[in-house]
Design a protein around this motif. Structure first.
Motif, mmCIF file in Angstrom:
data_model
loop_
_atom_site.group_PDB
_atom_site.id
_atom_site.type_symbol
_atom_site.label_atom_id
_atom_site.label_comp_id
_atom_site.label_asym_id
_atom_site.label_seq_id
_atom_site.Cartn_x
_atom_site.Cartn_y
_atom_site.Cartn_z
ATOM 1 N N LEU A 189 -42.981 -55.300 -35.808
ATOM 2 C CA LEU A 189 -43.016 -56.594 -36.497
ATOM 3 C C LEU A 189 -44.417 -56.938 -37.014
ATOM 4 O O LEU A 189 -44.606 -57.997 -37.612
ATOM 5 C CB LEU A 189 -42.532 -57.710 -35.573
ATOM 6 N N ASP A 190 -45.375 -56.058 -36.781
ATOM 7 C CA ASP A 190 -46.760 -56.309 -37.176
ATOM 8 C C ASP A 190 -47.231 -57.657 -36.645
ATOM 9 O O ASP A 190 -47.749 -58.498 -37.375
ATOM 10 C CB ASP A 190 -46.911 -56.231 -38.702
ATOM 11 N N LEU A 191 -47.026 -57.855 -35.334
ATOM 12 C CA LEU A 191 -47.387 -59.117 -34.705
ATOM 13 C C LEU A 191 -48.902 -59.232 -34.576
ATOM 14 O O LEU A 191 -49.594 -58.231 -34.388
ATOM 15 C CB LEU A 191 -46.738 -59.221 -33.322
ATOM 16 N N PRO A 192 -49.414 -60.444 -34.656
ATOM 17 C CA PRO A 192 -50.863 -60.625 -34.529
ATOM 18 C C PRO A 192 -51.319 -60.368 -33.101
ATOM 19 O O PRO A 192 -50.674 -60.798 -32.143
ATOM 20 C CB PRO A 192 -51.068 -62.090 -34.925
ATOM 21 N N GLN A 213 -57.705 -54.301 -23.485
ATOM 22 C CA GLN A 213 -56.249 -54.435 -23.596
ATOM 23 C C GLN A 213 -55.903 -55.026 -24.955
ATOM 24 O O GLN A 213 -56.601 -55.904 -25.461
ATOM 25 C CB GLN A 213 -55.701 -55.384 -22.532
ATOM 26 N N THR A 214 -54.791 -54.563 -25.520
ATOM 27 C CA THR A 214 -54.242 -55.193 -26.716
ATOM 28 C C THR A 214 -53.315 -56.297 -26.251
ATOM 29 O O THR A 214 -52.348 -56.043 -25.523
ATOM 30 C CB THR A 214 -53.461 -54.178 -27.577
ATOM 31 N N LEU A 215 -53.641 -57.529 -26.630
ATOM 32 C CA LEU A 215 -52.864 -58.700 -26.241
ATOM 33 C C LEU A 215 -52.338 -59.398 -27.484
ATOM 34 O O LEU A 215 -52.949 -59.329 -28.554
ATOM 35 C CB LEU A 215 -53.738 -59.656 -25.424
ATOM 36 N N LEU A 216 -51.217 -60.063 -27.332
ATOM 37 C CA LEU A 216 -50.580 -60.731 -28.465
ATOM 38 C C LEU A 216 -51.067 -62.162 -28.613
ATOM 39 O O LEU A 216 -51.287 -62.854 -27.624
ATOM 40 C CB LEU A 216 -49.060 -60.726 -28.279
ATOM 41 N N LYS A 217 -51.200 -62.587 -29.863
ATOM 42 C CA LYS A 217 -51.466 -63.991 -30.120
ATOM 43 C C LYS A 217 -50.164 -64.750 -29.888
ATOM 44 O O LYS A 217 -49.068 -64.207 -30.049
ATOM 45 C CB LYS A 217 -51.963 -64.197 -31.545
ATOM 46 N N ARG A 218 -50.296 -65.996 -29.508
ATOM 47 C CA ARG A 218 -49.147 -66.831 -29.154
ATOM 48 C C ARG A 218 -48.294 -67.136 -30.387
ATOM 49 O O ARG A 218 -48.796 -67.633 -31.389
ATOM 50 C CB ARG A 218 -49.673 -68.120 -28.534
ATOM 51 N N LEU A 219 -47.000 -66.815 -30.278
ATOM 52 C CA LEU A 219 -46.038 -66.960 -31.371
ATOM 53 C C LEU A 219 -44.671 -67.153 -30.732
ATOM 54 O O LEU A 219 -44.364 -66.504 -29.742
ATOM 55 C CB LEU A 219 -46.062 -65.665 -32.201
ATOM 56 N N THR A 220 -43.866 -68.050 -31.266
ATOM 57 C CA THR A 220 -42.517 -68.227 -30.730
ATOM 58 C C THR A 220 -41.510 -68.003 -31.845
ATOM 59 O O THR A 220 -41.645 -68.557 -32.939
ATOM 60 C CB THR A 220 -42.341 -69.625 -30.106
#
Length: 187
Positions: free
Chosen positions: A136-139, A146-153
């Motif tokens: 999904l090419d998430l931010p 570590q690769t961590l995700l930006k907050r998204l709902t």
């Protein structure tokens, strides 16, 4: 600083980089994610409405967060966000959310501690291998290697993202924002 008592005015807010616009309308990829309840979840195959809140990293009491954590816009707040979805679980379900998940790049074993400690009535999903993130090419961002995700709902209906909340700040209000949207946009 406590994991749950946070003064949001003292933390940098994340900025909108257009991620929500490019994710809305996307069909979820056909892949499985490990869940803390021991199951494998195929998000693309779920029918009805699903809510997936994506967060960077759940902290653990007594374990230091990565250096500079509070200076990363939007990083702090995973525990308050999860508690918000826990506290509003019944209302979200009544508004048509047939599935609620939290999702991070942490391992299932790490996430299981949070589910137990926070008494979450829903499973957390692990994208430790970044397959969902990359599809999904998430931010994302890097912290302590570590690769961590930006907050998204994401609100998903029958495998398609129909609404993306981004950026999410402050995170403790995210569940209430999702409930308000579901009230105005019933299935």
């Amino acid at each position: 600083m406590s994991l749950t008592d946070v003064d949001w005015s003292k933390l940098p807010a994340p900025e909108d980089d257009g991620t929500a616009a490019r994710v809305e309308g996307t069909t979820l990829p056909q892949l499985e994610l490990a869940a803390t309840d021991g199951s494998k979840v195929h998000l693309a195959d779920l029918t009805g409405t699903s809510v997936i809140y994506i967060y960077p990293k759940t902290g653990q009491p007594g374990v230091p967060l990565p250096d500079g954590w509070d200076t990363i816009p939007g990083a702090r707040g995973c525990t308050p966000q999860s508690c918000g979805f826990r506290d509003h679980y019944k209302e979200l379900s009544a508004l048509g959310a047939g599935h609620i998940f939290g999702l991070s790049t942490q391992s299932t074993a790490y996430q299981a501690e949070a589910v137990e400690r926070l008494h979450l009535p829903f499973p957390l999903l692990s994208d430790a291998d970044l397959t969902f993130t990359n599809a999904l090419d998430l931010p994302s961002f890097e912290a302590d290697g570590q690769t961590l995700l930006k907050r998204l709902t994401l609100i998903v209906r029958d495998g398609v993202v129909i609404k993306a909340f981004y950026p999410v700040f402050p995170p403790d209000r995210n569940a209430a924002d999702v409930m308000a949207w579901l009230e105005k946009n019933p299935a």
